[in-house]
Design a protein around this motif. Sequence first.
Motif, short mmCIF file in Angstrom:
data_model
loop_
_atom_site.label_atom_id
_atom_site.label_comp_id
_atom_site.label_asym_id
_atom_site.label_seq_id
_atom_site.Cartn_x
_atom_site.Cartn_y
_atom_site.Cartn_z
N ALA A 179 23.83 15.95 -29.20
CA ALA A 179 23.46 14.69 -28.54
C ALA A 179 24.23 14.53 -27.23
N LEU A 180 25.49 14.99 -27.21
CA LEU A 180 26.31 14.86 -26.00
C LEU A 180 25.94 15.89 -24.94
N ALA A 181 25.03 16.80 -25.27
CA ALA A 181 24.50 17.74 -24.29
C ALA A 181 23.21 17.21 -23.67
N ASP A 182 22.93 15.95 -23.93
CA ASP A 182 21.76 15.30 -23.35
C ASP A 182 22.18 13.95 -22.79
N ARG A 183 21.27 13.00 -22.65
CA ARG A 183 21.59 11.74 -21.97
C ARG A 183 22.74 10.99 -22.62
N ALA A 184 22.90 11.11 -23.95
CA ALA A 184 24.01 10.41 -24.61
C ALA A 184 25.35 10.89 -24.10
N GLY A 185 25.40 12.09 -23.53
CA GLY A 185 26.65 12.63 -23.01
C GLY A 185 26.84 12.40 -21.52
N MET A 186 25.89 11.75 -20.84
CA MET A 186 26.04 11.43 -19.42
C MET A 186 27.03 10.28 -19.28
N ILE A 187 28.12 10.51 -18.58
CA ILE A 187 29.18 9.50 -18.48
C ILE A 187 29.02 8.71 -17.18
N MET A 188 29.05 7.39 -17.31
CA MET A 188 28.82 6.49 -16.18
C MET A 188 30.13 5.89 -15.67
N SER A 189 30.16 5.63 -14.39
CA SER A 189 31.35 5.05 -13.77
C SER A 189 31.65 3.68 -14.35
N PRO A 190 32.87 3.46 -14.88
CA PRO A 190 33.20 2.14 -15.42
C PRO A 190 33.19 1.06 -14.33
N GLN A 191 33.54 1.47 -13.12
CA GLN A 191 33.53 0.52 -11.99
C GLN A 191 32.10 0.05 -11.71
N ALA A 192 31.16 1.00 -11.70
CA ALA A 192 29.76 0.65 -11.45
C ALA A 192 29.18 -0.17 -12.60
N LEU A 193 29.55 0.19 -13.84
CA LEU A 193 29.06 -0.58 -14.99
C LEU A 193 29.56 -2.02 -14.92
N ASP A 194 30.79 -2.19 -14.50
CA ASP A 194 31.37 -3.54 -14.41
C ASP A 194 30.66 -4.35 -13.32
N GLU A 195 30.37 -3.70 -12.20
CA GLU A 195 29.76 -4.41 -11.08
C GLU A 195 28.26 -4.64 -11.28
N LEU A 196 27.57 -3.67 -11.90
CA LEU A 196 26.12 -3.72 -11.96
C LEU A 196 25.57 -4.15 -13.31
#
Length: 540
Positions: A179-196
């Motif tokens: 699962a982590l070799a697909d979209r579930a493993g795509m890591i997002m910027s915490p700064q962007a998540l907080d802002e957006l």
Amino acid sequence: MRRRSALGLGAAGAAALVTGCVPLQPLGDPPERPERKQVSADGRPLREGGHLVMALSSEPDRLDPTTSSSLYTRFVMQTMCEKLYDISADGEIVPMLATELPTISEDGLTVEIPLKDGVLFADGAEFDAEAVRLTLERHLTLEGSTRASELGPISAVEAIEPLRVRVKFESPFAPFTAALADRAGMIMSPQALDELGEDFGNHPVGVGAFKFVRRVPQTAIEVEADPLYYDADNVHLDRITYRIMTDANIRAANIQSGDVHVADSISPQDFEALQAVDGVGTLQVESLGYQGLTVNVGHAPEGQEPPSTPLATDERVRQALSHAVDRNALVNTVFNGWYTAAGSPISPSSPYTSPESRHLPAYDPDAAKALLEEAGVEIPYPVRVTVSNTQDGLRYAQALQAQAKEAGFAIHVAPMEYTAVLDAQSRGDFEVVLLGWSGRVDPHGNAYSFWTTGGGNNYPGVSDPEVDRLLEDATQVTDIGERAEVYGEAVARMQEVNAFIYLYRVRSLTAHRDDVAGVAVYADGVVHLSHAAFLDGDRS
């Protein structure tokens, strides 16, 4: 606006209903199709810089790893949102943002993942265990997440060290690494998540060779090289534009003319001709996924009652529809032997294959009619099939329409734009959808969220206790042979329920200009461009 228009037509029944006849060709042994997965420079010098244009066959959905369900979104995200793990050309899971495969406790309830050091997101935020924790928790808790069921029974995610994550489970979950070799493993910027927040998909920020620039709906998505990328020395292009070209003929023509440098999903009708064109190269690889009919058995738009038609409520009618399809004859006719027939969500090339998962339901129009008569329904029994308005999709639907007449079905083909089909499917506003799934290395990713009660991709609204139990059992078995057996039992029951009627597997057919190297496409169907380059001395 085009999406809403297409959906409105579908809901009102005003979309054009296609009728036609595609004569079936005689069956023969399919020709050998040797795979070619990547474009090598073959010792030729690479040119630094340049703007590569890729023709993308469909509009991606929201560029958000948590909620996305489109293969074409994965194409774009591949360049700008790396995963903890990836798959290799050989289909093996390999570390990406992780430094090695996970460490798993003896009881299977605790998994630890070591992370790369010195990695930055495109917005300058630091990649660390806390960023991984936030991403995984968002996948698990965000309303509308399609990742939650992929990640399994997680009880806690902890950043135990700056570069080490611990995940705890309520019960063992074998498919977690896949699962982590697909979209579930795509890591997002915490700064962007907080802002957006939930608006993240309109300006995604991840770790990648490229970073998001702009999106023009229905037209193009643009990314540019990210100078903060940890492996920037091996990124050669300045910019990539994904240009939306839904017409297969136009994609083929643009590759031939050189107006685009890479094009995905080349039609089998065009592929052999392109192989003979000077200046054009081709890639082809067997898919882990499938195409088939999604039958609405219990899914309705909000505020409406679930469907109560015989097709929705009587297994005999769906069994008849499965018997109405000569899977081998259709792929031979429509796709010139480039694709293969399928009867389950598990690829024959998977280590988890079994005789049951390779079994093709019989084409038996007489048995189909007998089942319809037993069910007491009108004959011919009408079925509305919603299909993406691509040439190949429509050709297949028309051939299916013609073939199913003999088995007592009157199929009405309702074409829609691809994104409109996805929307209708997600809302439950359909009777039957002809659509597919690009495939995952672990069968869990091809079956669990589609078939289990309440699963994130359970578009039919199916709830079958036996399938639920078997797919849950498969997640807790680590032995490959034992898991294959359990999946075989699940497939046998799936072929009785027929909420999904599996039809065929595509071969990923990609074309590229000969002045481009570093393009790759693997069994998950994603075209990789992160390390593509123009060859020195050639035109960009």
